[in-house]
Design a protein around this motif. Structure first.
Motif, PDB file in Angstrom:
ATOM      1  N   GLY A 317       0.869  -1.205  -0.102  1.00  0.00           N
ATOM      2  CA  GLY A 317       0.197   0.010   0.027  1.00  0.00           C
ATOM      3  C   GLY A 317       0.858   1.294  -0.145  1.00  0.00           C
ATOM      4  O   GLY A 317       0.643   2.228  -0.567  1.00  0.00           O
ATOM      5  N   LEU A 318       1.989   1.258   0.785  1.00  0.00           N
ATOM      6  CA  LEU A 318       2.800   2.498   0.768  1.00  0.00           C
ATOM      7  C   LEU A 318       3.609   2.502  -0.468  1.00  0.00           C
ATOM      8  O   LEU A 318       4.043   3.792  -0.389  1.00  0.00           O
ATOM      9  CB  LEU A 318       3.787   2.385   2.124  1.00  0.00           C
ATOM     10  N   GLN A 319       3.540   1.700  -1.235  1.00  0.00           N
ATOM     11  CA  GLN A 319       4.321   1.765  -2.617  1.00  0.00           C
ATOM     12  C   GLN A 319       3.756   2.949  -3.480  1.00  0.00           C
ATOM     13  O   GLN A 319       4.042   3.577  -4.417  1.00  0.00           O
ATOM     14  CB  GLN A 319       4.445   0.388  -3.301  1.00  0.00           C
ATOM     15  N   PHE A 320       2.265   3.104  -3.043  1.00  0.00           N
ATOM     16  CA  PHE A 320       1.516   3.932  -3.862  1.00  0.00           C
ATOM     17  C   PHE A 320       1.505   5.190  -3.443  1.00  0.00           C
ATOM     18  O   PHE A 320       0.862   6.221  -4.221  1.00  0.00           O
ATOM     19  CB  PHE A 320      -0.080   3.426  -3.984  1.00  0.00           C
ATOM     20  N   ALA A 321       2.304   5.379  -2.284  1.00  0.00           N
ATOM     21  CA  ALA A 321       2.219   7.112  -1.988  1.00  0.00           C
ATOM     22  C   ALA A 321       2.703   8.127  -2.954  1.00  0.00           C
ATOM     23  O   ALA A 321       2.223   8.813  -3.153  1.00  0.00           O
ATOM     24  CB  ALA A 321       3.129   7.097  -0.709  1.00  0.00           C
ATOM     25  N   PRO A 322       3.847   7.665  -3.660  1.00  0.00           N
ATOM     26  CA  PRO A 322       4.215   8.605  -4.804  1.00  0.00           C
ATOM     27  C   PRO A 322       3.279   9.097  -5.707  1.00  0.00           C
ATOM     28  O   PRO A 322       3.117  10.055  -6.235  1.00  0.00           O
ATOM     29  CB  PRO A 322       5.531   7.895  -5.375  1.00  0.00           C
ATOM     30  N   LEU A 323       2.578   7.917  -6.283  1.00  0.00           N
ATOM     31  CA  LEU A 323       1.530   8.134  -7.099  1.00  0.00           C
ATOM     32  C   LEU A 323       0.428   9.163  -6.791  1.00  0.00           C
ATOM     33  O   LEU A 323       0.066  10.030  -7.372  1.00  0.00           O
ATOM     34  CB  LEU A 323       0.633   6.764  -7.530  1.00  0.00           C
ATOM     35  N   GLY A 324      -0.143   8.968  -5.549  1.00  0.00           N
ATOM     36  CA  GLY A 324      -1.227   9.838  -4.957  1.00  0.00           C
ATOM     37  C   GLY A 324      -0.551  11.188  -4.659  1.00  0.00           C
ATOM     38  O   GLY A 324      -1.340  11.984  -4.974  1.00  0.00           O
ATOM     39  N   ILE A 325       0.790  11.470  -4.229  1.00  0.00           N
ATOM     40  CA  ILE A 325       1.252  12.642  -4.079  1.00  0.00           C
ATOM     41  C   ILE A 325       1.564  13.487  -5.273  1.00  0.00           C
ATOM     42  O   ILE A 325       1.183  14.719  -5.316  1.00  0.00           O
ATOM     43  CB  ILE A 325       2.667  12.551  -3.284  1.00  0.00           C
ATOM     44  N   GLY A 326       1.889  12.672  -6.168  1.00  0.00           N
ATOM     45  CA  GLY A 326       2.002  13.336  -7.643  1.00  0.00           C
ATOM     46  C   GLY A 326       0.774  13.573  -8.257  1.00  0.00           C
ATOM     47  O   GLY A 326       0.914  14.852  -8.794  1.00  0.00           O
ATOM     48  N   PHE A 327      -0.236  12.897  -8.075  1.00  0.00           N
ATOM     49  CA  PHE A 327      -1.828  13.229  -8.571  1.00  0.00           C
ATOM     50  C   PHE A 327      -2.134  14.481  -7.941  1.00  0.00           C
ATOM     51  O   PHE A 327      -2.709  15.338  -8.540  1.00  0.00           O
ATOM     52  CB  PHE A 327      -2.549  12.033  -8.276  1.00  0.00           C
ATOM     53  N   MET A 328      -1.780  14.818  -6.638  1.00  0.00           N
ATOM     54  CA  MET A 328      -2.319  15.916  -5.819  1.00  0.00           C
ATOM     55  C   MET A 328      -1.447  17.085  -6.567  1.00  0.00           C
ATOM     56  O   MET A 328      -2.109  18.139  -6.817  1.00  0.00           O
ATOM     57  CB  MET A 328      -2.260  15.887  -4.273  1.00  0.00           C
ATOM     58  N   VAL A 329      -0.368  17.138  -6.675  1.00  0.00           N
ATOM     59  CA  VAL A 329       0.681  18.253  -7.036  1.00  0.00           C
ATOM     60  C   VAL A 329       0.042  18.523  -8.629  1.00  0.00           C
ATOM     61  O   VAL A 329      -0.075  19.687  -9.022  1.00  0.00           O
ATOM     62  CB  VAL A 329       2.134  17.572  -7.102  1.00  0.00           C
ATOM     63  N   ALA A 363      11.543  -1.333 -14.225  1.00  0.00           N
ATOM     64  CA  ALA A 363      11.508  -1.644 -12.713  1.00  0.00           C
ATOM     65  C   ALA A 363      10.911  -3.009 -12.494  1.00  0.00           C
ATOM     66  O   ALA A 363      11.703  -3.595 -11.676  1.00  0.00           O
ATOM     67  CB  ALA A 363      10.463  -0.765 -12.051  1.00  0.00           C
ATOM     68  N   VAL A 364      10.136  -3.681 -13.197  1.00  0.00           N
ATOM     69  CA  VAL A 364       9.363  -4.816 -12.821  1.00  0.00           C
ATOM     70  C   VAL A 364      10.407  -5.956 -13.312  1.00  0.00           C
ATOM     71  O   VAL A 364      10.245  -7.081 -12.814  1.00  0.00           O
ATOM     72  CB  VAL A 364       7.953  -5.034 -13.307  1.00  0.00           C
ATOM     73  N   THR A 365      11.178  -5.366 -14.314  1.00  0.00           N
ATOM     74  CA  THR A 365      12.094  -6.659 -14.750  1.00  0.00           C
ATOM     75  C   THR A 365      13.511  -6.656 -14.086  1.00  0.00           C
ATOM     76  O   THR A 365      14.278  -7.352 -14.634  1.00  0.00           O
ATOM     77  CB  THR A 365      12.308  -6.462 -16.366  1.00  0.00           C
ATOM     78  N   HIS A 366      13.755  -5.777 -13.123  1.00  0.00           N
ATOM     79  CA  HIS A 366      14.946  -5.881 -12.335  1.00  0.00           C
ATOM     80  C   HIS A 366      14.614  -6.007 -10.728  1.00  0.00           C
ATOM     81  O   HIS A 366      13.658  -5.789 -10.304  1.00  0.00           O
ATOM     82  CB  HIS A 366      15.633  -4.502 -12.525  1.00  0.00           C
ATOM     83  N   THR A 367      15.546  -6.296 -10.088  1.00  0.00           N
ATOM     84  CA  THR A 367      15.452  -6.769  -8.590  1.00  0.00           C
ATOM     85  C   THR A 367      16.533  -5.698  -8.011  1.00  0.00           C
ATOM     86  O   THR A 367      17.171  -4.936  -8.385  1.00  0.00           O
ATOM     87  CB  THR A 367      15.891  -8.011  -8.392  1.00  0.00           C
ATOM     88  N   GLY A 368      16.129  -5.594  -6.639  1.00  0.00           N
ATOM     89  CA  GLY A 368      17.058  -4.911  -5.821  1.00  0.00           C
ATOM     90  C   GLY A 368      16.755  -3.677  -5.451  1.00  0.00           C
ATOM     91  O   GLY A 368      15.614  -3.287  -5.737  1.00  0.00           O
ATOM     92  N   PHE A 369      17.581  -2.637  -5.216  1.00  0.00           N
ATOM     93  CA  PHE A 369      17.400  -1.201  -4.980  1.00  0.00           C
ATOM     94  C   PHE A 369      17.093  -0.523  -6.238  1.00  0.00           C
ATOM     95  O   PHE A 369      16.014   0.293  -6.089  1.00  0.00           O
ATOM     96  CB  PHE A 369      18.473  -0.704  -4.493  1.00  0.00           C
ATOM     97  N   ALA A 370      17.413  -1.021  -7.317  1.00  0.00           N
ATOM     98  CA  ALA A 370      17.013  -0.118  -8.502  1.00  0.00           C
ATOM     99  C   ALA A 370      15.558  -0.467  -8.821  1.00  0.00           C
ATOM    100  O   ALA A 370      14.792   0.661  -9.342  1.00  0.00           O
ATOM    101  CB  ALA A 370      17.618  -0.723  -9.965  1.00  0.00           C
ATOM    102  N   GLN A 371      14.998  -1.623  -8.511  1.00  0.00           N
ATOM    103  CA  GLN A 371      13.536  -1.906  -9.124  1.00  0.00           C
ATOM    104  C   GLN A 371      12.754  -1.010  -7.942  1.00  0.00           C
ATOM    105  O   GLN A 371      11.732  -0.158  -8.562  1.00  0.00           O
ATOM    106  CB  GLN A 371      13.324  -3.471  -8.649  1.00  0.00           C
ATOM    107  N   LEU A 372      13.024  -0.684  -6.848  1.00  0.00           N
ATOM    108  CA  LEU A 372      12.181   0.130  -5.726  1.00  0.00           C
ATOM    109  C   LEU A 372      12.359   1.388  -6.211  1.00  0.00           C
ATOM    110  O   LEU A 372      11.369   2.080  -6.219  1.00  0.00           O
ATOM    111  CB  LEU A 372      12.691  -0.185  -4.434  1.00  0.00           C
ATOM    112  N   ALA A 373      13.474   1.828  -6.441  1.00  0.00           N
ATOM    113  CA  ALA A 373      13.579   3.394  -6.773  1.00  0.00           C
ATOM    114  C   ALA A 373      13.232   3.890  -8.051  1.00  0.00           C
ATOM    115  O   ALA A 373      12.668   4.738  -8.276  1.00  0.00           O
ATOM    116  CB  ALA A 373      15.359   3.558  -6.804  1.00  0.00           C
ATOM    117  N   VAL A 374      13.340   2.921  -9.050  1.00  0.00           N
ATOM    118  CA  VAL A 374      12.808   3.398 -10.407  1.00  0.00           C
ATOM    119  C   VAL A 374      11.275   3.253 -10.343  1.00  0.00           C
ATOM    120  O   VAL A 374      10.543   4.061 -10.928  1.00  0.00           O
ATOM    121  CB  VAL A 374      13.447   2.138 -11.412  1.00  0.00           C
ATOM    122  N   LEU A 375      10.773   2.149  -9.720  1.00  0.00           N
ATOM    123  CA  LEU A 375       9.369   2.065  -9.531  1.00  0.00           C
ATOM    124  C   LEU A 375       8.526   3.213  -8.738  1.00  0.00           C
ATOM    125  O   LEU A 375       7.495   3.875  -9.190  1.00  0.00           O
ATOM    126  CB  LEU A 375       8.959   0.683  -8.836  1.00  0.00           C
TER     127      LEU A 375
END
Length: 480
Positions: A317-329, A363-375
């Motif tokens: 659920g927290l993964q979607f925080a940037p999506l909601g923040i971006g939508f608001m901005v 993002a979904v085709t890579h693992t590790g930190f790069a996946q999280l940061a890019v997503l």
């Protein structure tokens, strides 16, 4: 009782206008967040009842299906009976249904009550935009609509994050049932504030609700949308195919009947002044394409994170925080800027969305930190881009209808968006299930992202005519 014109005049100087807007936006937030709350809770419901994905998917879509079947009629009822009255009726029924969902003893019962809650939302939510259109002074309407878009953006993040927090903490030891109980207190606040602060309004010319049109619309939509919501997951039986064919015929009959009734000068269910407006029709098409390509993202990404990457509901659920923040901005920025170098913001937003789908694919085709940061970066940019699209597109489309038909126009736009949600969830959900079953969740979600990118490009093309500077100026002049 106010007419539309009188309510604008009396409400222009009201010091309570911002507080009233807050109550209306809270209702929009609640109706939207409720969709995302249930999405995050689906795996928990599936586990609690020993159900399959197809069953729990329908728990999510039952709400939007009933919602879609009620919106136009709900909007027209607001025009006829009073927008405040219908809003309060829907809000009260929404809370009662939420309590019923929290006490459901099976998936079947839960689906049935979600249908009732969707009908209640179909009465409540069309009134928000129509009240803004008819009771707010024209100079403040753009700001109000942009705040409306921002409220939807906050709902996308708060819905899933709140569900994750509730499921993890489980303060009442009720598991997934807790996510429905959070609807009760906000509705009490909404009803109390609306009764005191929001002026009532209705169409200046009284008209009766067409007897046959609401039945044709509801029956046609149900016959088409139920198979769409179920067919991809459970298989396309002969009954489902026949239902879609019959539903399409009924909807065609409904549209032709609306044109004939409008030609006779009688009351229509759809906004009569917009029925033959090509720009209104193109706006409706753009809304459909846009929501078809975005609606499934939250559900499928949440399912991919929890089932494919094995993350708990809170983390997902927290993964979607940037999506909601971006939508608001993005929504707030859209209230200040209409275009960049004569290119409308919705065109820019849809183009950016197409690029971010490819970024998510990486993002979904890579693992590790790069996946999280890019997503997370892709979701943030996607949110801003969606904010560029929603409020300007809604305002441009609603501007083609007369003030007395604000509820009908609002209901029409929201109906199309919810049809698109059901269509996108069913279609892209089917693609996801088919490819995941054969090649795994990474390939399944990657395929869905490519389809979403193509739909974003199509929405960018169709939105250009609706929101280009010349068209926007013409519509603003006509609305005055």
């Amino acid at each position: 009782m106010y007419t539309a014109t009188e309510s604008v005049q009396s409400y222009r100087s009201s010091r309570h206008r911002n507080m009233a807007l807050g109550a209306l936006l809270l209702a929009s937030f609640l109706g939207t967040a409720d969709v995302f709350i249930i999405i995050a809770a689906l795996p928990s419901i599936e586990k609690a009842f020993g159900a399959e994905f197809a069953d729990t998917q329908f728990v999510a879509t039952a709400y939007t299906l009933a919602y879609a079947c009620t919106l136009v009629t709900g909007g027209r009822l607001g025009d006829m009976l009073g927008r405040k009255r219908v809003f309060l009726t829907g809000a009260t029924a929404f809370a009662v249904a939420a309590l019923g969902c929290a006490t459901a003893g099976s998936v079947g019962v839960l689906v049935a009550i979600r249908v009732v809650q969707g009908i209640a939302a179909g009465l409540m939510l069309p009134q928000v935009l129509s009240i803004i259109r008819t009771t707010f002074p024209l100079p403040t309407q753009a700001r109000a609509v942009s705040l409306y878009g921002a409220a939807l953006g906050v709902a996308t993040v708060c819905g899933q994050a709140l569900a994750g927090l509730l499921l993890r903490a489980d303060p009442l030891r009720l598991g997934w049932r807790t996510v429905f109980l959070v609807d009760l207190l906000p509705v009490v606040v909404i009803v109390a504030a609306t009764m005191r602060l929001v002026p009532d309004s209705k169409a200046a010319v009284a008209a009766r609700l067409p007897r046959l049109s609401p039945l044709l619309l509801a029956a046609g939509l149900a016959a088409v949308l139920v198979p769409l919501a179920n067919g991809a997951a459970r298989g396309w039986t002969r009954e489902y195919v026949a239902s879609v064919v019959v539903g399409s015929i009924v909807l065609t009959a409904f549209i032709f009947r609306e044109f004939r009734v409008a030609d006779r000068g009688s009351a229509t269910l759809l906004p009569a002044t917009a029925l033959r407006d090509r720009t209104f029709g193109l706006g409706i098409l753009t809304v459909f394409i846009y929501y078809s390509g975005t609606a499934a993202l939250n559900m499928l990404l949440s399912y991919f994170l929890q089932s494919g990457l094995h993350r708990d509901p809170l983390t997902a659920g927290l993964q979607f925080a940037p999506l909601g923040i971006g939508f608001m901005v993005g929504s707030l920025l859209a209230g200040r800027v209409t275009n960049v170098r004569r290119v409308p913001l919705p065109v820019i937003g849809c183009s950016i969305m197409a690029l971010t789908r490819l970024l998510m694919l990486f993002a979904v085709t890579h693992t590790g930190f790069a996946q999280l940061a890019v997503l997370e970066a892709a979701l943030l940019i996607t949110g801003v881009a969606q904010g560029f699209v929603v409020a300007p597109m809604i305002a441009a489309t609603l501007g083609r209808a007369g003030v007395d038909e604000a509820g009908a126009a609002s209901g029409t736009v929201m109906t199309i968006s919810n049809i698109a949600v059901a269509f996108g969830v069913a279609g892209l959900g089917g693609v996801f299930l088919a490819t995941t079953t054969r090649w795994g969740s990474v390939i399944g979600f990657s395929t869905v992202l490519l389809v979403m990118a193509a739909l974003a490009v199509a929405a960018a093309v169709s939105s250009f005519t609706v929101t280009r500077p010349g068209t926007a100026a013409a519509q603003q002049k006509g609305s005055q």
